[in-house]
Design an enzyme around this catalytic site. Sequence first.
Site, PDB file in Angstrom:
ATOM      1  N   GLU A   1     -43.258 -35.394  73.556  1.00 31.74           N
ATOM      2  CA  GLU A   1     -44.412 -36.251  73.258  1.00 31.74           C
ATOM      3  C   GLU A   1     -45.524 -35.874  74.229  1.00 31.74           C
ATOM      4  O   GLU A   1     -45.334 -35.919  75.445  1.00 31.74           O
ATOM      5  CB  GLU A   1     -44.036 -37.722  73.422  1.00 31.74           C
ATOM      6  CG  GLU A   1     -45.191 -38.689  73.382  1.00 31.74           C
ATOM      7  CD  GLU A   1     -46.076 -38.538  72.153  1.00 31.74           C
ATOM      8  OE1 GLU A   1     -47.297 -38.338  72.336  1.00 31.74           O
ATOM      9  OE2 GLU A   1     -45.550 -38.614  71.032  1.00 31.74           O
TER      10      GLU A   1
ATOM     11  N   ASP B   1     -47.049 -30.457  75.654  1.00 33.88           N
ATOM     12  CA  ASP B   1     -47.314 -29.912  74.333  1.00 33.88           C
ATOM     13  C   ASP B   1     -46.018 -29.308  73.782  1.00 33.88           C
ATOM     14  O   ASP B   1     -45.293 -28.606  74.496  1.00 33.88           O
ATOM     15  CB  ASP B   1     -48.402 -28.838  74.428  1.00 33.88           C
ATOM     16  CG  ASP B   1     -48.714 -28.242  73.078  1.00 33.88           C
ATOM     17  OD1 ASP B   1     -49.552 -28.807  72.365  1.00 33.88           O
ATOM     18  OD2 ASP B   1     -48.087 -27.214  72.728  1.00 33.88           O
ATOM     19  N   ALA B   2     -45.715 -29.570  72.530  1.00 31.33           N
ATOM     20  CA  ALA B   2     -44.463 -29.112  71.941  1.00 31.33           C
ATOM     21  C   ALA B   2     -44.364 -27.591  71.900  1.00 31.33           C
ATOM     22  O   ALA B   2     -43.284 -27.032  72.058  1.00 31.33           O
ATOM     23  CB  ALA B   2     -44.297 -29.694  70.539  1.00 31.33           C
TER      24      ALA B   2
ATOM     25  N   ASP C   1     -43.217 -34.088  63.519  1.00 28.34           N
ATOM     26  CA  ASP C   1     -43.990 -35.176  62.921  1.00 28.34           C
ATOM     27  C   ASP C   1     -45.329 -35.307  63.640  1.00 28.34           C
ATOM     28  O   ASP C   1     -45.571 -36.262  64.360  1.00 28.34           O
ATOM     29  CB  ASP C   1     -43.193 -36.485  63.002  1.00 28.34           C
ATOM     30  CG  ASP C   1     -43.823 -37.612  62.212  1.00 28.34           C
ATOM     31  OD1 ASP C   1     -44.656 -37.331  61.322  1.00 28.34           O
ATOM     32  OD2 ASP C   1     -43.494 -38.771  62.486  1.00 28.34           O
TER      33      ASP C   1
END
Length: 189
Positions: free
Chosen positions: A13, A40-41, A58
Amino acid sequence: LRALPEATLDVVELDPDVTRIAEEHFALAHDPRLKIHHEDARVFLNRDAATYDAVFLDVFWGRAIPFQLATLECFQRIAARLSADGVLLVNLVSAIEGPRGEFFRAEYATLRRVFPQVLVFPVLHPDDGARPQNVMLVALRAATPAALDSPEAGKYVSHLWRGNVAEDMAPLTDDFAPVDQYAARNREP
């Protein structure tokens, strides 16, 4: 975590305030099987070497879509971290057909470059490809056809998109990902 006592979860997240709000207002409890990473993913994917059975993406909603999570290179990194029978679930808001479905079709084309199977599940209106809605893309790492006749799958198969997906959009890459333009057209009346 409640349903699968043997499961562990990594959650990525970007905003620590989202986690704080989930703790304060949605009863998110601390659990040793839940690890939340505030970053950051894509950065997480670039350095993490863990193997996952499932990844749920998502982040494709709203006016600003993080393009770096919609590209071929990102999906290649995710696929490399999935187990042999792993699955990537992508939730996005888009139409499937027409100009309002450009983002969906570009994302679908991108996933098809990496995964041998990509199933499409319009969430609310399974027979209306022109209507923007939540659409779940289920990308399977295994080439063996998905078993859609099991009792568990039966609850979801009624939403399986059985129509064609036009092959009119280029896959998204780190060098070409106009997702904001696609999303803007998706919101037009």
